[in-house]
Design an enzyme around this catalytic site. Structure first.
Site, PDB file in Angstrom:
ATOM      1  N   LYS A  13      29.038  13.403  39.977  1.00 14.77           N
ATOM      2  CA  LYS A  13      29.147  13.145  41.839  1.00 14.77           C
ATOM      3  C   LYS A  13      28.163  11.610  41.607  1.00 14.77           C
ATOM      4  O   LYS A  13      28.088  11.044  41.009  1.00 14.77           O
ATOM      5  CB  LYS A  13      29.255  13.356  42.638  1.00 14.77           C
ATOM      6  CG  LYS A  13      30.163  15.088  42.382  1.00 14.77           C
ATOM      7  CD  LYS A  13      31.318  14.810  42.899  1.00 14.77           C
ATOM      8  CE  LYS A  13      32.387  15.896  42.466  1.00 14.77           C
ATOM      9  NZ  LYS A  13      34.208  15.655  42.478  1.00 14.77           N
ATOM     10  N   ARG A  63      27.716  22.223  19.927  1.00 14.17           N
ATOM     11  CA  ARG A  63      27.638  23.414  20.989  1.00 14.17           C
ATOM     12  C   ARG A  63      26.358  23.800  21.218  1.00 14.17           C
ATOM     13  O   ARG A  63      25.863  23.684  22.456  1.00 14.17           O
ATOM     14  CB  ARG A  63      28.525  24.066  20.993  1.00 14.17           C
ATOM     15  CG  ARG A  63      28.685  25.176  21.725  1.00 14.17           C
ATOM     16  CD  ARG A  63      30.651  25.943  21.661  1.00 14.17           C
ATOM     17  NE  ARG A  63      30.648  26.358  20.435  1.00 14.17           N
ATOM     18  CZ  ARG A  63      30.222  27.216  20.059  1.00 14.17           C
ATOM     19  NH1 ARG A  63      28.700  28.118  19.883  1.00 14.17           N
ATOM     20  NH2 ARG A  63      30.751  27.437  18.620  1.00 14.17           N
TER      21      ARG A  63
HETATM   22  O1  P1T Z   1      34.882  18.429  39.886  1.00 11.00           O
HETATM   23  P1  P1T Z   1      33.415  19.155  39.478  1.00 11.00           P
HETATM   24  O2  P1T Z   1      32.112  18.315  38.449  1.00 11.00           O
HETATM   25  O3  P1T Z   1      34.265  20.846  38.461  1.00 11.00           O
HETATM   26  O4  P1T Z   1      32.573  20.123  40.488  1.00 11.00           O
HETATM   27  C1  P1T Z   1      33.270  20.413  41.506  1.00 11.00           C
HETATM   28  C2  P1T Z   1      31.986  20.737  42.556  1.00 11.00           C
HETATM   29  C3  P1T Z   1      31.062  21.908  42.735  1.00 11.00           C
HETATM   30  N1  P1T Z   1      30.433  21.195  43.535  1.00 11.00           N
HETATM   31  C4  P1T Z   1      30.859  20.598  44.547  1.00 11.00           C
HETATM   32  C5  P1T Z   1      29.732  20.119  45.861  1.00 11.00           C
HETATM   33  C6  P1T Z   1      31.805  19.441  44.544  1.00 11.00           C
HETATM   34  O5  P1T Z   1      32.176  18.570  45.781  1.00 11.00           O
HETATM   35  C7  P1T Z   1      32.965  20.022  43.354  1.00 11.00           C
HETATM   36  C8  P1T Z   1      33.826  18.784  43.058  1.00 11.00           C
HETATM   37  N2  P1T Z   1      34.209  17.814  44.561  1.00 11.00           N
HETATM   38  C9  P1T Z   1      35.230  17.363  44.882  1.00 11.00           C
HETATM   39  C10 P1T Z   1      36.016  17.006  43.448  1.00 11.00           C
HETATM   40  C11 P1T Z   1      35.183  17.375  45.694  1.00 11.00           C
HETATM   41  O6  P1T Z   1      36.005  15.662  46.237  1.00 11.00           O
HETATM   42  O7  P1T Z   1      35.161  17.631  46.304  1.00 11.00           O
END
Ligand code: P1T
Length: 382
Positions: A196, A46
């Site tokens: 993403k 961790r």
């Molecule tokens: O889903 P996660 O890895 O926890 O990320 C959150 C997040 C943070 N910032 C932006 C700009 C994001 O687009 C997201 C997650 N967004 C999606 C799941 C979506 O479909 O827009």
């Protein structure tokens, strides 16, 4: 080294023991010590892990940062960063952010005594002045924003934010460091959902923070370990592997988005097409200065409102109707029901997110197939 080279090699020398050119996935949860406190830099997974270290080093190099800190999701990165605040502190947030980010401000931080206000900073960053309070510690933006693709001037906002002794956080998920490096424009912190484009293959949920601010980095390292929202070594490996092709993928995402946008603009039954690469986008000139290319996200509205938009999403065959973005496969979604459903309708509409707005993440399929898919779905729902 230049960006494309860093994406492949930064923080990933061949393994000293075997010469392996790919970073090993070290699964151990604990590391043997020669005696109490006498270790080789790792104690417990961790706290630190060699695969995660490589990912953090590579992400930092790509953002031009001294520190990269990886998390189990973008939301975990957001929450951990906001845990550096105290009750009574205030945050100014741009009016258009991912619904989950809004939910953290509204439902997690507000009950803990951290207030936030939403302001449209894309028309005039000076609007920040009216929202500042003596207790404002952070200004939080996305640019391009999710889902409206508004563009915010990072350099000007950094100047105003610093004049108020606050820190500027830029969620760089939509642009990625391949197209935009916020720290170079004066931002203090860059945040990512590595889920993403950075991973790019829709098989990891992850997050990261990159920064040059040593005291804040030290606090975040402490919180990363203390709170423990860390990514698994396997997920770190997958993101590292994805990063190697990030520059190439982003070039193809942008080319695909351009083809899709050009097609949508030929359709009389498409009311509005939003992409920062278009001359009529209000942030076009700024995007041309701040980003090396307009990105792979596109939003549009069809004649026929929500019923037609929903029917269209159900008809698409190459695009999948799904949340998320930035993968090799094209995705389409309805923010009002899906990614931004956690924002109350009146706030969503005030920010300009129409209930029928469709968001596309243009993937790496042949753009002609994407255009054919959109044409068929538009024709079938006319
Ligand atoms: O889903 P996660 O890895 O926890 O990320 C959150 C997040 C943070 N910032 C932006 C700009 C994001 O687009 C997201 C997650 N967004 C999606 C799941 C979506 O479909 O827009």
């Amino acid at each position: 080294m230049r960006f494309d080279t860093l994406a492949i090699h930064a923080a990933q020398p061949p393994d000293p023991q075997s010469g392996a050119v790919m970073t090993p996935i070290v699964l151990a949860s604990t590391f043997a010590q020669d005696g109490p406190g006498k270790h080789k830099g790792y104690e417990y997974a961790r706290t630190g892990n060699p695969t995660r270290n490589a990912l953090e080093g590579c992400l930092a190099a790509l953002e031009g940062a001294r520190h990269g800190i990886a998390f189990a999701s973008g939301c975990a990165a957001t929450t951990t960063l906001l845990l550096t605040l105290r009750p009574g502190d205030h945050v100014v947030c741009c009016d258009d952010v991912y619904g989950g980010t809004f939910r953290i401000f509204d439902k997690v931080l507000r009950p803990l005594g951290v207030e936030s206000d939403r302001v449209d900073l894309s028309r005039d960053v000076g609007a920040l002045r009216g929202a500042l309070r003596p207790t404002t510690r952070m200004v939080w933006i996305e640019t391009p924003t999710n889902p409206l693709l508004k563009i915010i001037d990072i350099a000007e906002l950094a100047t105003l934010t610093h004049a108020a002794s606050a820190k500027l956080v830029v969620d760089n998920t939509f642009a990625t460091p391949a197209l935009q490096r916020p720290l170079a424009f004066g931002a203090d912190v860059v945040l990512h959902s590595t889920t993403k484009y950075l991973n790019g293959h829709s098989d990891v949920v992850g997050g990261a923070i990159c920064l040059n601010d040593d005291p804040l980095a030290e606090r975040l390292r402490f919180l990363q370990n203390a709170v423990g929202a860390v990514p698994s070594p396997f997920d770190c490996y997958l993101v590292l592997r994805g990063l190697k092709t990030l520059p190439v993928r982003m070039r193809a995402h942008v080319a695909g988005a351009r083809a899709v946008v050009e097609f949508l603009r030929t359709r009389g039954d498409v009311k509005k097409v939003v992409w920062p690469g278009l001359d009529d986008h209000p942030g076009h000139a700024l995007a041309s200065r701040q980003m090396s290319a307009p990105g792979g996200m596109v939003t549009f509205e069809v004649e026929g409102g929500v019923p037609r938009a929903s029917a269209l999403l159900a008809k698409l065959r190459v695009f999948h109707c799904a949340e998320s973005l930035g993968g090799v496969e094209s995705l389409a979604e309805l923010p009002s029901v899906m990614t931004h459903g956690s924002i109350p309708p009146e706030l969503r509409r005030a920010a300009g997110i129409d209930d029928g707005l469709i968001r596309l993440s243009v993937g790496l399929e042949d753009p002609l197939d994407l255009v054919d898919d959109l044409r068929s779905a538009l024709d079938a729902t006319r």
